[in-house]
Design an enzyme around this catalytic site. Structure first.
Site, PDB file in Angstrom:
ATOM      1  N   TRP A 230       0.872  -1.170   0.000  1.00  0.00           N
ATOM      2  CA  TRP A 230       0.000   0.000   0.000  1.00  0.00           C
ATOM      3  C   TRP A 230       0.912   1.224   0.000  1.00  0.00           C
ATOM      4  CZ3 TRP A 230      -1.706  -4.628   1.067  1.00  0.00           C
ATOM      5  CH2 TRP A 230      -3.058  -4.941   1.229  1.00  0.00           C
TER       6      TRP A 230
ATOM      7  N   ILE B 100       1.404  -3.203  -6.511  1.00  0.00           N
ATOM      8  CA  ILE B 100       1.319  -1.908  -5.842  1.00  0.00           C
ATOM      9  C   ILE B 100      -0.147  -1.508  -5.704  1.00  0.00           C
ATOM     10  CG2 ILE B 100       1.789   0.567  -6.063  1.00  0.00           C
ATOM     11  CD1 ILE B 100       4.301  -1.001  -5.441  1.00  0.00           C
ATOM     12  N   LYS B 101      -0.537  -1.154  -4.474  1.00  0.00           N
ATOM     13  CA  LYS B 101      -1.872  -0.611  -4.249  1.00  0.00           C
ATOM     14  C   LYS B 101      -1.754   0.894  -4.079  1.00  0.00           C
ATOM     15  CE  LYS B 101      -5.794  -0.380  -1.105  1.00  0.00           C
ATOM     16  NZ  LYS B 101      -6.304  -0.624   0.260  1.00  0.00           N
ATOM     17  N   GLN B 102      -2.557   1.627  -4.851  1.00  0.00           N
ATOM     18  CA  GLN B 102      -2.485   3.083  -4.808  1.00  0.00           C
ATOM     19  C   GLN B 102      -3.876   3.672  -5.015  1.00  0.00           C
ATOM     20  OE1 GLN B 102      -1.502   6.013  -3.719  1.00  0.00           O
ATOM     21  NE2 GLN B 102       0.598   5.528  -4.417  1.00  0.00           N
TER      22      GLN B 102
END
Length: 372
Positions: free
Chosen positions: A222, A258-260
């Site tokens: 995150w 990837i968490k965005q």
């Protein structure tokens, strides 16, 4: 003879049939006036030919050329191969870790069923998700029953706000070994890039991710921003340039996914007058179009070598479905890998949550919605 759950399910859908006759059903209807703006956009900033796009062969084409060991690749193959999006190269993940930061009451009072960890995992399974992401406690409570049925992503650090006065810091709640022992396929963590504690978090997460890879687990980061100085004339916590740099730091830590948050503006570096950037970022590599802003996030994930999944955001009630579908369209057309949506799904009756997750997934299954 039908079981009680089957009866409830049929009665539920029968009751909703009449009320939903006039509800928008297609993606175009859900997008409303934004439809042409999002579905017909052509990206003229970073051409799609430069990207490593999601697809059925993504692991063989991209991941197998990395230094990941075979066990990590096996776990990624399991995650990418599970659920309704299995085999497409896209992912739909249910994240439910809000009970620690936002409080369990704030998170689960709208639907108290989700105080029970089993219902969280059941929602992910019935919702056709690739994986379920939650806390060590939630997933550990039901791991023997479910870890073989759906990939677990164990979130190992959190920000808790019961301490008073509040402070914003990600601290470790569990170990990589515990996640491994319960059969998790991946570990997840958050770094508050820009915060005073970010460098300590960076070291902790880098060490945890290295250990997870050694044990054969995938990693999800995150990549969130946190600093009061990022709010000036606007809130730049979701600017494309600052979140893009957070993504680039995340893939440098070897996060596999990837968490965005979806970008909502741009020019954060210029507004806060800190750090370094280039005029080309704003003149040539981005525009104010949401798909172009998201594409800059993808570019910072090594041009898509690490998958970008955007978060679904908080629940807004009646507009949740339209908002989630819009986010999915932007992510997919930008070159992203999927959506990770939690509160919009679990803060409502389970069958409605299942429907919402399916509609998000339908965007990625729709071949007419292509890369911009």
């Amino acid at each position: 003879m039908l079981c009680t759950d089957d009866v409830k399910r049929r009665l539920h859908f029968a009751a909703r049939f009449e009320s939903e006759k006039n509800m928008p059903q297609s993606t175009t209807e859900l997008l409303g006036p934004d439809g042409p703006h999002l579905l017909e956009h052509r990206c003229e900033t970073i051409d799609q030919s430069r990207l490593h796009l999601p697809g059925p062969d993504f692991l063989e084409r991209v991941v197998c050329g990395t230094d990941r060991n075979q066990r990590v690749i096996n776990q990624l193959a399991r995650l990418f191969g599970h659920g309704r999006l299995g085999g497409t190269g896209y992912v739909s993940i249910l994240p439910v870790d809000q009970g620690i930061e936002h409080s369990a009451g704030a998170s689960f009072a709208p639907n108290p069923d989700y105080f029970d960890p089993e219902n969280i995992v059941r929602l992910a399974i019935e919702g056709g998700c690739n994986a379920v992401a939650s806390t060590l406690g939630v997933l550990g409570a039901v791991s023997r029953k479910y870890a073989h049925r759906i990939p677990f992503v164990v979130k190992i650090n959190h920000n808790e706000l019961l301490s008073y006065p509040n402070s914003y810091d990600q601290v470790m709640f569990g170990s990589v070994e515990r996640a491994f022992d319960m059969g998790a396929g991946a570990v997840g963590a958050t770094i508050y890039f820009g915060s005073p504690e970010s460098r300590r978090q960076l070291v902790e997460v880098a060490e945890a991710f290295e250990h997870a890879h050694e044990l054969g687990m995938a990693t999800v980061l995150w990549c969130y921003l946190r600093n009061p100085a990022f709010k000036t004339d606007q809130d730049y916590h979701t600017s494309a340039d600052l979140t893009g740099q957070a993504n680039h730091l995340g893939v440098t830590l070897q996060a596999d996914i990837i968490k965005q948050k979806l970008p909502t503006n741009n020019g954060g570096f210029n507004a806060i007058q800190f750090g370094k950037t280039s005029p080309l970022v704003y003149d040539e590599l981005t525009t104010d179009h949401p798909i172009d802003l998201c594409r800059y996030q993808v570019a910072n994930c090594y041009m898509g070598r690490a998958g970008l999944i955007n978060s679904g955001g908080a629940s807004s009630g009646a507009s949740d479905l339209a908002e989630a579908v819009k986010t999915a369209v932007v992510n997919k057309r930008a070159g992203g890998t999927g959506l990770i949506s939690g509160r919009k799904a679990f803060q409502r009756p389970m069958l409605e949550g299942v429907e919402l997750l399916h509609r998000i997934q339908d965007v990625y299954l729709d071949k007419a919605i292509s890369i911009a």
